[in-house]
Design an enzyme around this catalytic site. Structure first.
Site, mmCIF file in Angstrom:
data_model
loop_
_atom_site.group_PDB
_atom_site.id
_atom_site.type_symbol
_atom_site.label_atom_id
_atom_site.label_comp_id
_atom_site.label_asym_id
_atom_site.label_seq_id
_atom_site.Cartn_x
_atom_site.Cartn_y
_atom_site.Cartn_z
ATOM 1 N N ARG A 220 25.470 -38.315 26.845
ATOM 2 C CA ARG A 220 24.160 -37.897 26.321
ATOM 3 C C ARG A 220 23.408 -39.095 25.752
ATOM 4 O O ARG A 220 22.177 -39.175 25.866
ATOM 5 C CB ARG A 220 24.344 -36.819 25.259
ATOM 6 C CG ARG A 220 23.018 -36.349 24.674
ATOM 7 C CD ARG A 220 23.196 -35.420 23.499
ATOM 8 N NE ARG A 220 21.893 -35.145 22.902
ATOM 9 C CZ ARG A 220 21.052 -34.197 23.307
ATOM 10 N NH1 ARG A 220 21.365 -33.433 24.326
ATOM 11 N NH2 ARG A 220 19.893 -34.025 22.708
ATOM 12 N N ILE B 222 30.516 -43.080 32.688
ATOM 13 C CA ILE B 222 31.197 -43.326 31.425
ATOM 14 C C ILE B 222 32.675 -43.541 31.737
ATOM 15 O O ILE B 222 33.272 -42.766 32.499
ATOM 16 C CB ILE B 222 31.028 -42.152 30.438
ATOM 17 C CG1 ILE B 222 29.544 -41.908 30.147
ATOM 18 C CG2 ILE B 222 31.761 -42.439 29.128
ATOM 19 C CD1 ILE B 222 28.862 -43.029 29.427
ATOM 20 N N CYS C 130 22.170 -44.205 38.867
ATOM 21 C CA CYS C 130 23.605 -43.909 38.785
ATOM 22 C C CYS C 130 24.014 -44.042 37.330
ATOM 23 O O CYS C 130 23.534 -44.924 36.614
ATOM 24 C CB CYS C 130 24.400 -44.875 39.671
ATOM 25 S SG CYS C 130 26.183 -44.609 39.628
ATOM 26 N N GLU D 186 17.546 -39.547 39.640
ATOM 27 C CA GLU D 186 17.461 -39.551 41.098
ATOM 28 C C GLU D 186 18.144 -38.322 41.669
ATOM 29 O O GLU D 186 19.242 -37.944 41.239
ATOM 30 C CB GLU D 186 18.106 -40.828 41.643
ATOM 31 C CG GLU D 186 17.953 -41.011 43.140
ATOM 32 C CD GLU D 186 18.488 -42.342 43.628
ATOM 33 O OE1 GLU D 186 18.724 -42.480 44.841
ATOM 34 O OE2 GLU D 186 18.660 -43.245 42.785
ATOM 35 N N ARG E 297 33.647 -37.394 26.734
ATOM 36 C CA ARG E 297 33.639 -36.278 25.776
ATOM 37 C C ARG E 297 33.521 -36.782 24.337
ATOM 38 O O ARG E 297 34.105 -36.215 23.413
ATOM 39 C CB ARG E 297 34.885 -35.403 25.942
ATOM 40 C CG ARG E 297 35.086 -34.894 27.356
ATOM 41 C CD ARG E 297 36.183 -33.860 27.414
ATOM 42 N NE ARG E 297 35.759 -32.640 26.735
ATOM 43 C CZ ARG E 297 35.050 -31.676 27.281
ATOM 44 N NH1 ARG E 297 34.634 -31.769 28.532
ATOM 45 N NH2 ARG E 297 34.721 -30.603 26.586
ATOM 46 N N GLN E 298 32.767 -37.858 24.155
ATOM 47 C CA GLN E 298 32.497 -38.378 22.821
ATOM 48 C C GLN E 298 31.004 -38.545 22.568
ATOM 49 O O GLN E 298 30.598 -39.178 21.598
ATOM 50 C CB GLN E 298 33.206 -39.731 22.632
ATOM 51 C CG GLN E 298 34.712 -39.655 22.744
ATOM 52 C CD GLN E 298 35.374 -41.018 22.564
ATOM 53 O OE1 GLN E 298 34.847 -41.891 21.879
ATOM 54 N NE2 GLN E 298 36.532 -41.204 23.167
ATOM 55 N N PHE F 239 28.823 -40.126 24.589
ATOM 56 C CA PHE F 239 28.218 -41.325 25.154
ATOM 57 C C PHE F 239 27.393 -41.015 26.404
ATOM 58 O O PHE F 239 26.440 -41.734 26.713
ATOM 59 C CB PHE F 239 29.295 -42.351 25.484
ATOM 60 C CG PHE F 239 29.971 -42.927 24.263
ATOM 61 C CD1 PHE F 239 29.266 -43.711 23.371
ATOM 62 C CD2 PHE F 239 31.306 -42.660 24.003
ATOM 63 C CE1 PHE F 239 29.873 -44.244 22.248
ATOM 64 C CE2 PHE F 239 31.923 -43.187 22.882
ATOM 65 C CZ PHE F 239 31.207 -43.975 21.999
#
Length: 436
Positions: free
Chosen positions: A231, A220, A217, A251, A226-227, A229
């Site tokens: 990725r 963010i 799981c 998973e 959208r900053q 984090f």
């Protein structure tokens, strides 16, 4: 009042027999009768006026404002509809199964360090003075600039992990794990300042996973979305997989947002790998070892972008130079803000001797053992033949012709390595995939 004088609260107030003083007039008697009649109507259980309802609603709204609950959860069906988390007031997306006494509150107050949930602002302020937590209860395994990652064991910090799962459910629709947190590890990303380590997001990972999933799981917090984090956490999970020496995959099935994030990540990793490697022969197995991605995910990404083809019973990798160059140009114009630095990781994978293994691993181990036994038998036969010929004084000219299928021990070990789960049986053509 004197003895024997009836008080206004006793007896029937509607009979009109309460006598005023002698100096009062008839008009006062009439007003008393009207007031007594109104009191009788209000005291009846079956009759409630509109004025009373409005007064009750106003009193309830004032009470909700005093405790900080301005938005009700009845309108949108979410409980709580708002949470106060640190310096942020965040609108929730979904309901979360908090305990019964908190389940119908329209607003919850959470400590941003220990994640304890409370009913009012005053309780939160009193808790903040004695909390004493400034970071997650775990070891810090990564730090670079103002970002840190903590590895929290669900078995060691059970309450914290349960509160983290309840918080994550407010922003995840498909999450079903709340209280059974012991089999999982939680990797918590924080942003640090002089006040402490503030929660940015996390991903969980099963300790003993037969399918080799590296993420169970991922979430963010809305104020940090959208900053880059998301990725960051995905890339960090694959960094741990590379340190473990095995390929990883999230998973399944993926949620809608998870699918979009992972497809974008897989595409960027594959294109950047092809940009850095100009060899004529590139295999999916080599890409998997370098990136930590599962071979099936790599093959799916190549197929979605028309970069793989089957020719003459072989799979051929097609380099789309325009797609690769356009991706690298976009990366140069808008570089990523939050990148994972492998050198900043201080972490050693835990070796579990009794870990659960898949059926493919068991079959590969059995095959390797069988080959080793067969090789030892051949060596014994060879020694017996040599000793017999030496005794009979015959030159051993073609001793090895009888054992032409004998494999040296090095080749046997190579076969054992090929049987590892990095190369599943369904993708036996990975060795044949080449670059055109």
């Amino acid at each position: 009042p004197q003895m024997g004088t009836p008080s206004p609260g006793k007896g029937s107030l509607a009979d009109g027999r309460i006598k005023p003083e002698q100096d009062d007039g008839t008009e006062i008697k009439i007003s008393i009768k009207q007031e007594n009649t109104d009191l009788f109507l209000v005291g009846t259980k079956d009759i409630v006026t509109e004025e009373d309802l409005e007064m009750f609603k106003q009193a309830r709204e004032l009470a909700m404002e005093k405790i900080g609950c301005k938005n009700g959860g009845e309108a949108n069906g979410r409980y709580p509809s708002v949470i106060e988390f640190g310096k942020y007031e965040i609108q929730t997306w979904y309901s979360s199964p908090y305990p019964q006494e908190y389940s119908k509150l329209s607003k919850l107050f959470l400590c941003e360090f220990c994640l304890k949930y409370m009913k009012s602002k005053n309780i939160l302020l009193r808790h903040s003075k004695k909390c004493g937590w400034f970071h997650p209860p775990a070891n810090e395994i990564y730090r670079r600039k103002d970002l840190s990652v903590f590895e929290v064991d669900g078995n060691m910090s059970k309450i914290y992990c349960q509160n983290l799962c309840l918080l994550a459910k407010l922003f995840l629709d498909h999450k079903t794990l709340y209280y059974d947190v012991e089999p999982f590890l939680f990797y918590v990303l924080t942003k640090n300042d002089e006040k402490g380590c503030h929660l940015v997001g996390y991903f969980s990972k099963e300790k003993l996973c037969q399918q080799k999933y590296n993420v169970s799981c991922i979430m963010i917090m809305p104020q940090y979305q959208r900053q880059g984090f998301g990725r960051f956490l995905i890339d960090f999970s694959y960094l741990l997989s590379r340190r473990e020496g095995q390929a990883g995959s999230p998973e399944k099935p993926l949620s809608d947002l998870g699918r979009v994030s992972y497809l974008a990540y897989w595409k960027s990793v594959v294109l950047e790998y092809l940009y850095c490697h100009h060899e004529k022969q590139i295999s999916i197995k080599g890409m998997s070892r370098a990136t930590g991605m599962c071979p099936h995910d790599i093959a799916t990404t190549l197929q979605q972008h028309s970069m793989i083809d089957r020719r003459e019973e072989k799979f051929v990798l097609i380099r789309r130079e325009k797609l690769i160059s356009s991706h690298m140009e976009k990366l140069k114009t808008s570089p990523r803000t939050n990148e994972v630095d492998p050198e900043s990781l201080r972490w050693t994978p835990v070796l579990v001797p009794n870990a659960a293994v898949s059926e493919e691993e068991r079959e590969a181990e059995k095959e390797a053992e069988r080959l080793m036994e067969q090789a030892s038998c051949w060596e014994k036969e060879e020694q017996e033949v040599l000793s017999a010929r030496v005794n009979s004084r015959q030159p051993p000219g073609k001793v090895h012709s009888k054992n032409k299928y004998l494999r040296p021990s090095e080749n046997v070990m190579v076969l054992a390595e090929r049987g590892q789960p990095l190369d599943p049986p369904k993708e036996s053509s990975e060795e044949e995939e080449k670059e055109e």
